[in-house]
Design an enzyme around this catalytic site. Structure first.
Site, PDB file in Angstrom:
ATOM      1  N   GLU A   1       0.821  -1.210   0.000  1.00 51.34           N
ATOM      2  CA  GLU A   1       0.000   0.000   0.000  1.00 51.34           C
ATOM      3  C   GLU A   1       0.855   1.260   0.000  1.00 51.34           C
ATOM      4  O   GLU A   1       0.535   2.244  -0.669  1.00 51.34           O
ATOM      5  CB  GLU A   1      -0.943  -0.002   1.209  1.00 51.34           C
ATOM      6  CG  GLU A   1      -2.048  -1.044   1.140  1.00 51.34           C
ATOM      7  CD  GLU A   1      -3.014  -0.818  -0.021  1.00 51.34           C
ATOM      8  OE1 GLU A   1      -3.097   0.324  -0.531  1.00 51.34           O
ATOM      9  OE2 GLU A   1      -3.660  -1.792  -0.438  1.00 51.34           O
TER      10      GLU A   1
ATOM     11  N   TYR B   1      -6.665   6.277   4.483  1.00 48.88           N
ATOM     12  CA  TYR B   1      -6.774   5.290   3.412  1.00 48.88           C
ATOM     13  C   TYR B   1      -5.955   4.036   3.728  1.00 48.88           C
ATOM     14  O   TYR B   1      -6.458   2.904   3.657  1.00 48.88           O
ATOM     15  CB  TYR B   1      -6.323   5.874   2.073  1.00 48.88           C
ATOM     16  CG  TYR B   1      -6.085   4.788   1.065  1.00 48.88           C
ATOM     17  CD1 TYR B   1      -7.155   4.166   0.423  1.00 48.88           C
ATOM     18  CD2 TYR B   1      -4.794   4.316   0.806  1.00 48.88           C
ATOM     19  CE1 TYR B   1      -6.948   3.124  -0.465  1.00 48.88           C
ATOM     20  CE2 TYR B   1      -4.584   3.272  -0.075  1.00 48.88           C
ATOM     21  CZ  TYR B   1      -5.662   2.681  -0.705  1.00 48.88           C
ATOM     22  OH  TYR B   1      -5.453   1.629  -1.568  1.00 48.88           O
TER      23      TYR B   1
ATOM     24  N   ASP C   1      -9.545   6.028  -1.908  1.00 49.17           N
ATOM     25  CA  ASP C   1      -8.487   6.774  -2.578  1.00 49.17           C
ATOM     26  C   ASP C   1      -9.047   7.414  -3.853  1.00 49.17           C
ATOM     27  O   ASP C   1     -10.258   7.400  -4.093  1.00 49.17           O
ATOM     28  CB  ASP C   1      -7.290   5.868  -2.881  1.00 49.17           C
ATOM     29  CG  ASP C   1      -7.597   4.812  -3.940  1.00 49.17           C
ATOM     30  OD1 ASP C   1      -8.774   4.661  -4.334  1.00 49.17           O
ATOM     31  OD2 ASP C   1      -6.648   4.127  -4.390  1.00 49.17           O
TER      32      ASP C   1
END
Length: 343
Positions: A34, A117, A135
């Site tokens: 991520e 996020y 996002d």
């Protein structure tokens, strides 16, 4: 929204791309992916992800690594604060959580570099917790389906959709729902170019498609114009070694760079300031590098010198620089051109 989720989950399970970080539920690996994927294309991330894990396979390894190593592993990905924040968070995890990422959204949020996020993504994908991960991809898809004219650059818009999604999320479906929205945004409802509406599972539900106003969504506020800075960048060599120096605070702080200076003085004057009195100057290709808020226009030069003694640089063999020192992307093309001239 409740009507769309079963369709989304079915589509995602049948169509998702086979990505390395989707073959694991290891929180560390999901966290790493991520962070790497922020502002970076998926295909570019794959080799970095594998190399990083080969060198630092666990949170403990990241926490204890030398900064030069983590920067070298990140070389070319850009936004180096991401990996520095990861290491700070890894050290915090070792100290406060026994070396394991906490299965708790608020605790994840408390870690350096983990925002709403990323916390939502880790919580849902690694731990099956009912938190949304919103996002730009997700906002683009939802704004088109629901004809939402809120500015997607505003935190209030992200917060609105996070709450909307969490009203219908359960732990059992959170991972597939979050990854599903991201996948639709990345592969069908595209950020640049024409969206692939013909194969979109939500075409009949999509307000923007039905009203032929896809080009109006998502709504984005005007971006602030980039500042343009002119630089003189020098591949400086004594014929065998090349000069490097560390940047100070600010943009690309504490990273290694090729010697450079502003364009307000002549190159010979700049060389004299560095203690280079006998430099043989050969112009190289002019280059540009774009950061989020700044653009560098770079006049580049190959300079060979004999006077290296009283210069403010580290002089190293090119092979050693390649193997051990991380050069930001802004300088890598200049480095590659200079290296060819040196051979």
């Amino acid at each position: 929204m409740k009507q769309l989720l079963p369709l989304l989950i079915e589509w995602y399970r049948e169509n998702k791309r086979d990505l390395p970080w989707r073959r694991t539920k290891d929180p560390y690996r999901i966290w790493l992916s991520e962070i790497m994927l922020q502002q970076t294309r998926v295909e570019a991330v794959k080799p970095y992800y594998e190399r990083f894990l080969a060198a630092l396979p666990a949170i403990k390894d990241l926490a204890e690594a030398e900064e030069e190593l983590i920067l070298k592993l990140w070389e070319g990905l850009g936004y180096y604060s991401r990996v520095r924040n990861m290491q700070t968070a890894a050290q915090q995890i070792m100290k406060e959580y026994g070396g394991a990422l906490p299965a708790d959204y608020e605790k994840l949020r408390s870690l350096k570099g983990i925002g709403t996020y990323t916390a939502g993504a880790i919580a849902s994908i690694a731990f099956g917790l009912p938190h949304a991960a919103v996002d730009g991809n997700v906002l683009r898809v939802l704004s088109r389906i629901f004809l939402d004219a809120q500015d997607i650059g505003l935190e209030a818009t992200k917060k609105y959709w996070k709450e909307e999604l969490e009203n219908v999320l359960t732990g059992e479906i959170a991972s597939d729902v979050n990854e599903g929205w991201m996948e639709v945004g990345a592969t069908i409802c595209l950020p640049n170019g024409e969206p692939k509406c013909g194969i979109c599972p939500f075409r009949e539900y999509c307000g923007a498609y039905r009203q032929s106003v896809i080009h109006l969504y998502p709504v984005k506020g005007e971006k602030k114009a980039r500042t343009v800075e002119r630089l003189q960048v020098v591949f400086l060599t004594d014929g065998k070694r090349v000069a490097l120096r560390k940047r100070g605070p600010g943009l690309l702080a504490n990273l290694w760079e090729l010697p450079n200076g502003g364009a307000e003085i002549s190159l010979p004057s700049l060389l004299h300031l560095w203690g280079i009195l006998d430099g043989e100057i050969t112009p190289m290709r002019h280059r540009k590098h774009i950061f989020t808020h700044v653009q560098w226009d770079m006049d580049c030069y190959f300079v060979q010198t004999k006077s290296t003694e009283d210069t403010p640089f580290l002089w190293l063999e090119p092979d050693r620089i390649t193997e051990e020192y991380a050069l930001p992307s802004a300088f890598r093309a200049v480095w590659a051109e200079g290296r060819k001239k040196l051979q």
